[in-house]
Design a protein around this motif. Sequence first.
Motif, PDB file in Angstrom:
ATOM      1  N   GLY A  19     -66.567 -35.328  83.879  1.00  0.00           N
ATOM      2  CA  GLY A  19     -66.251 -36.412  84.805  1.00  0.00           C
ATOM      3  C   GLY A  19     -64.756 -36.442  85.063  1.00  0.00           C
ATOM      4  O   GLY A  19     -63.960 -36.447  84.128  1.00  0.00           O
ATOM      5  N   MET A  21     -63.024 -38.789  86.744  1.00  0.00           N
ATOM      6  CA  MET A  21     -62.438 -40.110  86.981  1.00  0.00           C
ATOM      7  C   MET A  21     -61.260 -40.335  86.038  1.00  0.00           C
ATOM      8  O   MET A  21     -60.395 -41.166  86.301  1.00  0.00           O
ATOM      9  CB  MET A  21     -63.521 -41.181  86.732  1.00  0.00           C
ATOM     10  N   ASP A  54     -67.435 -33.344  88.260  1.00  0.00           N
ATOM     11  CA  ASP A  54     -67.786 -34.450  89.166  1.00  0.00           C
ATOM     12  C   ASP A  54     -66.566 -35.309  89.456  1.00  0.00           C
ATOM     13  O   ASP A  54     -65.954 -35.861  88.545  1.00  0.00           O
ATOM     14  CB  ASP A  54     -68.865 -35.337  88.527  1.00  0.00           C
ATOM     15  N   ARG A 127     -72.764 -45.023  96.822  1.00  0.00           N
ATOM     16  CA  ARG A 127     -73.641 -46.197  96.794  1.00  0.00           C
ATOM     17  C   ARG A 127     -74.478 -46.206  98.069  1.00  0.00           C
ATOM     18  O   ARG A 127     -74.251 -45.429  98.972  1.00  0.00           O
ATOM     19  CB  ARG A 127     -72.820 -47.505  96.739  1.00  0.00           C
ATOM     20  N   SER A 156     -76.080 -41.651  94.343  1.00  0.00           N
ATOM     21  CA  SER A 156     -75.718 -42.323  93.093  1.00  0.00           C
ATOM     22  C   SER A 156     -76.373 -43.702  93.086  1.00  0.00           C
ATOM     23  O   SER A 156     -77.126 -44.035  94.006  1.00  0.00           O
ATOM     24  CB  SER A 156     -74.196 -42.390  92.961  1.00  0.00           C
ATOM     25  N   GLN A 182     -77.216 -39.514  90.513  1.00  0.00           N
ATOM     26  CA  GLN A 182     -76.171 -39.802  89.520  1.00  0.00           C
ATOM     27  C   GLN A 182     -76.288 -41.293  89.208  1.00  0.00           C
ATOM     28  O   GLN A 182     -75.905 -42.129  90.017  1.00  0.00           O
ATOM     29  CB  GLN A 182     -74.786 -39.459  90.107  1.00  0.00           C
ATOM     30  N   SER A 211     -71.315 -42.551  82.826  1.00  0.00           N
ATOM     31  CA  SER A 211     -71.014 -43.349  81.617  1.00  0.00           C
ATOM     32  C   SER A 211     -72.049 -43.123  80.514  1.00  0.00           C
ATOM     33  O   SER A 211     -72.633 -44.074  79.975  1.00  0.00           O
ATOM     34  CB  SER A 211     -70.871 -44.843  81.948  1.00  0.00           C
ATOM     35  N   LEU A 213     -71.582 -42.416  77.560  1.00  0.00           N
ATOM     36  CA  LEU A 213     -71.113 -42.981  76.286  1.00  0.00           C
ATOM     37  C   LEU A 213     -70.833 -44.474  76.432  1.00  0.00           C
ATOM     38  O   LEU A 213     -70.112 -45.061  75.618  1.00  0.00           O
ATOM     39  CB  LEU A 213     -69.850 -42.237  75.821  1.00  0.00           C
ATOM     40  N   ARG A 215     -69.030 -46.000  78.491  1.00  0.00           N
ATOM     41  CA  ARG A 215     -67.581 -46.158  78.714  1.00  0.00           C
ATOM     42  C   ARG A 215     -66.799 -46.235  77.405  1.00  0.00           C
ATOM     43  O   ARG A 215     -65.745 -46.859  77.325  1.00  0.00           O
ATOM     44  CB  ARG A 215     -67.306 -47.402  79.569  1.00  0.00           C
ATOM     45  N   ARG A 230     -58.115 -47.595  76.954  1.00  0.00           N
ATOM     46  CA  ARG A 230     -59.160 -47.895  77.938  1.00  0.00           C
ATOM     47  C   ARG A 230     -60.000 -49.089  77.481  1.00  0.00           C
ATOM     48  O   ARG A 230     -60.346 -49.961  78.277  1.00  0.00           O
ATOM     49  CB  ARG A 230     -60.038 -46.647  78.158  1.00  0.00           C
ATOM     50  N   ILE A 283     -72.580 -36.759  82.700  1.00  0.00           N
ATOM     51  CA  ILE A 283     -71.198 -36.602  83.176  1.00  0.00           C
ATOM     52  C   ILE A 283     -70.287 -37.256  82.147  1.00  0.00           C
ATOM     53  O   ILE A 283     -70.172 -38.492  82.089  1.00  0.00           O
ATOM     54  CB  ILE A 283     -70.993 -37.272  84.545  1.00  0.00           C
ATOM     55  N   GLY A 285     -66.972 -38.471  80.362  1.00  0.00           N
ATOM     56  CA  GLY A 285     -65.611 -38.848  80.737  1.00  0.00           C
ATOM     57  C   GLY A 285     -64.728 -38.777  79.507  1.00  0.00           C
ATOM     58  O   GLY A 285     -65.068 -39.341  78.475  1.00  0.00           O
ATOM     59  N   THR A 286     -63.620 -38.073  79.608  1.00  0.00           N
ATOM     60  CA  THR A 286     -62.697 -38.043  78.475  1.00  0.00           C
ATOM     61  C   THR A 286     -61.288 -37.745  78.963  1.00  0.00           C
ATOM     62  O   THR A 286     -61.088 -37.160  80.024  1.00  0.00           O
ATOM     63  CB  THR A 286     -63.128 -37.001  77.417  1.00  0.00           C
ATOM     64  N   THR A 287     -60.320 -38.160  78.138  1.00  0.00           N
ATOM     65  CA  THR A 287     -58.932 -37.802  78.424  1.00  0.00           C
ATOM     66  C   THR A 287     -58.424 -36.885  77.310  1.00  0.00           C
ATOM     67  O   THR A 287     -57.222 -36.686  77.183  1.00  0.00           O
ATOM     68  CB  THR A 287     -58.047 -39.069  78.488  1.00  0.00           C
ATOM     69  N   HIS A 291     -62.135 -34.445  72.338  1.00  0.00           N
ATOM     70  CA  HIS A 291     -63.379 -35.151  72.643  1.00  0.00           C
ATOM     71  C   HIS A 291     -64.299 -34.311  73.525  1.00  0.00           C
ATOM     72  O   HIS A 291     -65.521 -34.398  73.436  1.00  0.00           O
ATOM     73  CB  HIS A 291     -63.073 -36.503  73.291  1.00  0.00           C
ATOM     74  N   ASP A 294     -65.992 -32.102  71.182  1.00  0.00           N
ATOM     75  CA  ASP A 294     -67.074 -32.847  70.502  1.00  0.00           C
ATOM     76  C   ASP A 294     -68.343 -32.807  71.347  1.00  0.00           C
ATOM     77  O   ASP A 294     -69.449 -32.626  70.822  1.00  0.00           O
ATOM     78  CB  ASP A 294     -66.704 -34.339  70.344  1.00  0.00           C
TER      79      ASP A 294
HETATM   80  N1  LIG Z   1     -71.378 -42.792  90.225  1.00  0.00           N
HETATM   81  C1  LIG Z   1     -70.762 -43.801  89.686  1.00  0.00           C
HETATM   82  O1  LIG Z   1     -70.818 -44.922  90.165  1.00  0.00           O
HETATM   83  C2  LIG Z   1     -69.925 -43.566  88.453  1.00  0.00           C
HETATM   84  C3  LIG Z   1     -69.473 -44.663  87.684  1.00  0.00           C
HETATM   85  C4  LIG Z   1     -68.720 -44.390  86.531  1.00  0.00           C
HETATM   86  C5  LIG Z   1     -68.442 -43.081  86.162  1.00  0.00           C
HETATM   87  N2  LIG Z   1     -68.895 -42.031  86.946  1.00  0.00           N
HETATM   88  C6  LIG Z   1     -68.668 -40.625  86.543  1.00  0.00           C
HETATM   89  O2  LIG Z   1     -69.021 -40.489  85.180  1.00  0.00           O
HETATM   90  C7  LIG Z   1     -67.924 -39.959  84.451  1.00  0.00           C
HETATM   91  C8  LIG Z   1     -67.928 -40.506  83.052  1.00  0.00           C
HETATM   92  O3  LIG Z   1     -67.823 -41.904  83.080  1.00  0.00           O
HETATM   93  P1  LIG Z   1     -67.048 -42.763  82.013  1.00  0.00           P
HETATM   94  O4  LIG Z   1     -65.720 -42.183  81.743  1.00  0.00           O
HETATM   95  O5  LIG Z   1     -67.164 -44.181  82.411  1.00  0.00           O
HETATM   96  O6  LIG Z   1     -67.991 -42.588  80.775  1.00  0.00           O
HETATM   97  P2  LIG Z   1     -68.244 -42.218  79.318  1.00  0.00           P
HETATM   98  O7  LIG Z   1     -68.273 -40.744  79.200  1.00  0.00           O
HETATM   99  O8  LIG Z   1     -69.450 -43.007  78.989  1.00  0.00           O
HETATM  100  O9  LIG Z   1     -67.041 -42.850  78.462  1.00  0.00           O
HETATM  101  C9  LIG Z   1     -65.768 -42.358  78.421  1.00  0.00           C
HETATM  102  C10 LIG Z   1     -65.060 -43.023  77.245  1.00  0.00           C
HETATM  103  O10 LIG Z   1     -65.595 -42.493  76.026  1.00  0.00           O
HETATM  104  C11 LIG Z   1     -64.522 -41.986  75.222  1.00  0.00           C
HETATM  105  N3  LIG Z   1     -64.958 -40.760  74.542  1.00  0.00           N
HETATM  106  C12 LIG Z   1     -65.493 -39.660  75.110  1.00  0.00           C
HETATM  107  N4  LIG Z   1     -65.777 -38.738  74.159  1.00  0.00           N
HETATM  108  C13 LIG Z   1     -65.392 -39.267  72.975  1.00  0.00           C
HETATM  109  C14 LIG Z   1     -65.405 -38.792  71.651  1.00  0.00           C
HETATM  110  N5  LIG Z   1     -65.883 -37.602  71.337  1.00  0.00           N
HETATM  111  N6  LIG Z   1     -64.914 -39.596  70.688  1.00  0.00           N
HETATM  112  C15 LIG Z   1     -64.411 -40.815  70.965  1.00  0.00           C
HETATM  113  N7  LIG Z   1     -64.382 -41.310  72.226  1.00  0.00           N
HETATM  114  C16 LIG Z   1     -64.853 -40.556  73.222  1.00  0.00           C
HETATM  115  C17 LIG Z   1     -63.403 -41.689  76.173  1.00  0.00           C
HETATM  116  O11 LIG Z   1     -62.194 -41.780  75.484  1.00  0.00           O
HETATM  117  P3  LIG Z   1     -61.127 -40.570  75.535  1.00  0.00           P
HETATM  118  O12 LIG Z   1     -60.589 -40.578  76.900  1.00  0.00           O
HETATM  119  O13 LIG Z   1     -60.158 -40.928  74.477  1.00  0.00           O
HETATM  120  O14 LIG Z   1     -61.902 -39.317  75.229  1.00  0.00           O
HETATM  121  C18 LIG Z   1     -63.574 -42.769  77.234  1.00  0.00           C
HETATM  122  O15 LIG Z   1     -62.926 -43.959  76.844  1.00  0.00           O
HETATM  123  C19 LIG Z   1     -66.698 -40.302  85.292  1.00  0.00           C
HETATM  124  O16 LIG Z   1     -65.607 -39.447  85.044  1.00  0.00           O
HETATM  125  C20 LIG Z   1     -67.226 -40.145  86.680  1.00  0.00           C
HETATM  126  O17 LIG Z   1     -67.223 -38.784  87.074  1.00  0.00           O
HETATM  127  C21 LIG Z   1     -69.623 -42.277  88.064  1.00  0.00           C
END
Ligand SMILES: NC(=O)c1ccc[n+]([C@@H]2O[C@H](COP(=O)([O-])OP(=O)(O)OC[C@H]3O[C@@H](n4cnc5c(N)ncnc54)[C@H](OP(=O)(O)O)[C@@H]3O)[C@@H](O)[C@H]2O)c1
Length: 324
Positions: A19, A21, A54, A127, A156, A182, A211, A213, A215, A230, A283, A285-287, A291, A294
């Motif tokens: 992801g 974002m 994505d 949307r 989505s 999505q 999301s 995880l 978020r 975050r 998808i 999301g990480t910075t 991770h 992982d």
């Molecule tokens: N279609 C839509 O409406 C929609 C909405 C939201 C998101 N998205 C897409 O989905 C992607 C992912 O969404 P998201 O970022 O909200 O979701 P996520 O993957 O559920 O959560 C990301 C969060 O989890 C943490 N994380 C990830 N891996 C980890 C690990 N191994 N250990 C500890 N923490 C971990 C990240 O921290 P760190 O940064 O520290 O790793 C970040 O704070 C986005 O980039 C985007 O492409 C789409």
Amino acid sequence: MQYTTLGDTGMTVSKICLGCMSFGDPAWRDWVLGEEEGKELVERALELGVTFFDTANMYSNGESERVLGEALEGHRDEAVVATKGYFRMDESNPNSGGLSRKAIETQLQASLDRLGMETVDLYQIHRWDDETPIRETMAALDDAIRRGQARYVGASSMWTHQFAEALHTSERRGLDRFVTMQNHYNLVYREEEREMLPYCESRGVGVMPWSPLARGYLTRPDDEIDATLRGETEEHMYRHPYREGGGQEINARVAELADEKGVKMAQIALAWLFHKEWVDTPIVGTTSVEHLEDAVEALDIDLSSSDVDWLEEPYEPVRVSGHD
Ligand SMILES: NC(=O)c1ccc[n+]([C@@H]2O[C@H](COP(=O)([O-])OP(=O)(O)OC[C@H]3O[C@@H](n4cnc5c(N)ncnc54)[C@H](OP(=O)(O)O)[C@@H]3O)[C@@H](O)[C@H]2O)c1
């Protein structure tokens, strides 16, 4: 890395989608990575065999697309690039958002320009647009495929009846239909299991949950959710009903099982999704490169059916979240 074909298309994608974002311009959101770190993340993803990316026009107001495009220079053929349009890009211009023919043509071209690509592999509507007849949207998307600007189109978060109407409209009119959904899906948000996921399965639609995880809620104990930048600053995690309907008990069980297996909570949450047959690729999301690693390791975690049942057991229905 493990690979799968996306829905009923013949296009192969990695079972982890990165992801985008999380990178672009930190001025957009405090926790977003800047250009160089974003590029390092993409570089490491490619080394790990992640080929699916994505992004969306709105992420960092276009900067995510620009950074991704530059990071993929020299790797365009091996990468599968997905972007999205719908949200208004210029507050003073109503035609810079929505799904009219005009919006789709201008926004898709702007995305391609930022990505530095002639074609995107998957163009998704972010949307549903109540203001535009779905036949206009589907015709405009089909034309984009004919022009060679998109290889496939996807959708989505929306109601299942809307998605069904979109698929029927395309089929009736002989147009290319959405090949992916999505949607919002993770261990603490499972409302999609009622209608959308069985519908996608029955129609051969590829599922790529966002999301996965929650978020970050599923990556650390409940009482530590504000322990990261975050977690501290992003209101979405608190707006979604993750801590309602059994969510806190699920969080505790994810921690307990992670402990038992000697892995991280994030890995258990992802492993649960990898065990769901209707999911093609979450998808993530990480910075952080660590991770991302992982996530790749989580592909090898084996959950028994009793592990899965135990993780799922506390879930209770919650309010719909992720679309109106
Ligand atoms: N279609 C839509 O409406 C929609 C909405 C939201 C998101 N998205 C897409 O989905 C992607 C992912 O969404 P998201 O970022 O909200 O979701 P996520 O993957 O559920 O959560 C990301 C969060 O989890 C943490 N994380 C990830 N891996 C980890 C690990 N191994 N250990 C500890 N923490 C971990 C990240 O921290 P760190 O940064 O520290 O790793 C970040 O704070 C986005 O980039 C985007 O492409 C789409």
